[in-house]
Design an enzyme around this catalytic site. Structure first.
Site, PDB file in Angstrom:
ATOM      1  N   ASP A   1      -5.849   2.323  -3.837  1.00 42.74           N
ATOM      2  CA  ASP A   1      -7.150   2.256  -3.145  1.00 42.74           C
ATOM      3  C   ASP A   1      -7.470   3.564  -2.432  1.00 42.74           C
ATOM      4  O   ASP A   1      -8.624   3.936  -2.282  1.00 42.74           O
ATOM      5  CB  ASP A   1      -7.249   1.050  -2.190  1.00 42.74           C
ATOM      6  CG  ASP A   1      -6.183   1.033  -1.113  1.00 42.74           C
ATOM      7  OD1 ASP A   1      -5.232   1.845  -1.185  1.00 42.74           O
ATOM      8  OD2 ASP A   1      -6.290   0.188  -0.206  1.00 42.74           O
TER       9      ASP A   1
ATOM     10  N   ASP B   1      -0.977   1.443  -4.240  1.00 42.04           N
ATOM     11  CA  ASP B   1      -1.835   0.392  -4.805  1.00 42.04           C
ATOM     12  C   ASP B   1      -3.200   0.924  -5.244  1.00 42.04           C
ATOM     13  O   ASP B   1      -4.077   0.153  -5.632  1.00 42.04           O
ATOM     14  CB  ASP B   1      -1.973  -0.801  -3.853  1.00 42.04           C
ATOM     15  CG  ASP B   1      -2.731  -0.466  -2.580  1.00 42.04           C
ATOM     16  OD1 ASP B   1      -2.647   0.682  -2.120  1.00 42.04           O
ATOM     17  OD2 ASP B   1      -3.409  -1.366  -2.049  1.00 42.04           O
TER      18      ASP B   1
ATOM     19  N   SER C   1       0.815  -1.217   0.000  1.00 40.87           N
ATOM     20  CA  SER C   1       0.000   0.000   0.000  1.00 40.87           C
ATOM     21  C   SER C   1       0.851   1.271   0.000  1.00 40.87           C
ATOM     22  O   SER C   1       1.643   1.469  -0.900  1.00 40.87           O
ATOM     23  CB  SER C   1      -0.958  -0.061   1.191  1.00 40.87           C
ATOM     24  OG  SER C   1      -1.898   0.954   1.131  1.00 40.87           O
TER      25      SER C   1
ATOM     26  N   ASP D   1      -2.251   6.394  -3.414  1.00 44.44           N
ATOM     27  CA  ASP D   1      -1.138   5.694  -2.777  1.00 44.44           C
ATOM     28  C   ASP D   1      -0.653   4.622  -3.765  1.00 44.44           C
ATOM     29  O   ASP D   1      -1.164   4.530  -4.889  1.00 44.44           O
ATOM     30  CB  ASP D   1      -1.534   5.128  -1.401  1.00 44.44           C
ATOM     31  CG  ASP D   1      -2.496   3.960  -1.477  1.00 44.44           C
ATOM     32  OD1 ASP D   1      -3.174   3.804  -2.520  1.00 44.44           O
ATOM     33  OD2 ASP D   1      -2.582   3.186  -0.506  1.00 44.44           O
TER      34      ASP D   1
HETATM   35 MG    MG Z   1      -3.443   1.371  -0.260  1.00 45.63          MG
END
Ligand code: MG
Length: 443
Positions: free
Chosen positions: A239, A237, A94, A235
């Site tokens: 999400d 990844d 993340s 960020d």
């Molecule tokens: Mg994330």
């Protein structure tokens, strides 16, 4: 030793080694009874080695592995329902620095695996069910996940309006996996796009992967100087998402969530789910539309579990992760970005922000040296709330909801202190509140 934290197993490469990843993958595959498992990774340099190891581990216990390759986390989670998978494993740390990585697990309903369910998985570490030689799972690539996700998102916004208005948006993908989908999505929606840090590079050379205000200064300046309608940063990844308004103002995660609620509740009704660490601005917006706010412990798994337990219109957390249940239970920074593009057709981002109440906060750390002392602090604040008949939530520390203010005391999971966070309508009131509760906490 427990490996699973709040949301998966995290470590540097010498901690989350290929050997451990293999064992964990076998335990995960055994837990999901050799079902069909989606596998994805972000762009970290250790991602491909861990992906290959996890794929081998899953297949060795009889799972069919559908490998999406390098995609955003919301894309991978979106595919669970579409491919009728029993689970999804994502190799991503993340927003953490590039030397970190993690194995995140989501079940077939789209619910992220919590620490508690992770402990169940870990019971299989000692006895993975290795498949018979002729029952070893297939490992199949699937190359269309990003395309499928884009198509699904386009159906959930007014693409015609966006194409007509053509908002000018600067995207900062932070060299993460947003790079493979965000510019494409927004361009297909008809936005005018200028991109920063938008090629995947697991060293994150453009900026650190956490989209904090300090880390996205380049984006803030670009939005202003290029006269864009908005900026968006993700960020690593994809999400979590933060916005920048047309004046170059940074929009912090819980205000992104409050905006999302506003856009959602204008068109539909239902409860709002959020964590106990989220600004009161969220509850204020929900209340304006007659919606109830339901608080959960901090961590995506707890948000998902609560949204499955009882339906809600929307879910989200303080750092800019928003769950749109009409698509799936993933925090989806891509759908949130598309919703911003749609909202800009109506009015400017700064005009939208005027509808969100402003709060100020103070953060303190109360040092302790033992877990018993941490518990005693929380217990004292809880007793105070009960004695004074204050509205409180005690699912994760104690949050006390006051009129126009709130405060939370919450023990750190890893370090020797208790966090105290106070939010109020002015900085002075927040300071006063923090001091008052510091006294109560210390007894
Ligand atoms: Mg994330």
């Amino acid at each position: 030793m427990a490996y699973f934290g709040t949301n998966g197993v995290r470590g540097r490469f010498d901690e989350l080694t290929p050997e451990l990843a293999l064992k964990l993958a076998q335990a995960i595959g055994t837990y999901f009874k050799g079902g069909k498992i989606i596998l994805a990774r972000d762009c970290r340099l250790t991602g491909e080695v861990l992906r290959a190891t996890v794929a081998a581990g899953l297949a060795s216990v009889g799972c069919e592995v559908v490998d999406l390759g390098m995609v955003s986390s919301p894309t991978a989670e979106f595919m669970i329902k579409k491919l009728a998978a029993d689970a999804c494993v994502i190799i991503t740390a993340s927003h953490n620095p590039p030397e970190w990585n993690a194995i995140k697990v989501v079940d077939g309903k789209g619910i992220a695996i919590s620490r508690e369910r992770g402990a169940e998985i870990e019971k299989n570490l000692a006895k993975p069910k290795l498949a018979e030689w002729n029952k070893v799972g297939l490992m199949l690539p699937y190359a269309f996940a990003t395309e499928d996700h884009v198509v699904a998102i386009k159906k959930l916004v007014d693409a015609g309006q966006i194409a007509k208005r053509k908002p000018k948006i600067i995207v900062d993908c932070g060299n993460g996996t947003a790079s493979v989908i965000a510019p494409k999505l927004l361009k297909e929606l008809g936005c005018e796009i200028i991109s920063l840090n938008s090629h995947p590079d697991g060293r994150f050379p453009g900026r650190p992967s956490e989209p904090s205000e300090a880390n996205v200064q380049e984006l803030l300046a670009a939005v202003k100087s290029l006269k864009a309608d908005a900026g968006i940063a993700w960020d690593a990844d994809g999400d979590r998402v933060v916005f920048v308004d047309e004046k170059g103002g940074y929009v912090i995660g819980d205000r992104v969530y409050a905006l999302s609620i506003l856009w959602k509740l204008k068109k539909t009704s239902g409860d709002v789910v959020t964590t106990v660490a989220t600004s009161k601005a969220v509850e204020d917006v929900a209340t304006r539309y007659g919606s109830k706010t339901r608080y959960t412990a901090i961590g995506a798994p707890y948000l998902c579990e609560e949204m499955v337990r009882k339906p809600a219109a929307i879910g989200g957390e303080e750092v800019g992760g928003v769950i749109w249940p009409e698509l799936c239970l993933a925090k989806d920074g891509m759908l949130t970005a598309a919703k911003l593009a749609e909202a800009l057709c109506e009015k400017s981002l700064s005009a939208w922000l005027k509808e969100i109440p402003v709060y100020f906060n103070v953060k303190l750390k109360l040092d302790t040296d033992t877990d018993a002392k941490k518990k005693a602090i929380v217990a004292r604040v809880l007793a105070y709330a009960k004695k004074n008949k204050l509205a409180y939530v005690d699912v994760d520390g104690v949050r006390i909801n006051l009129k126009n203010a709130w405060v939370i005391v919450r023990p750190s999971g890893t370090e020797n202190y208790v966090r105290l966070f106070a939010e109020a309508k002015t900085q002075e009131e927040a300071q006063k509140l923090a001091k008052e509760y510091e006294r109560i906490a210390k007894g």
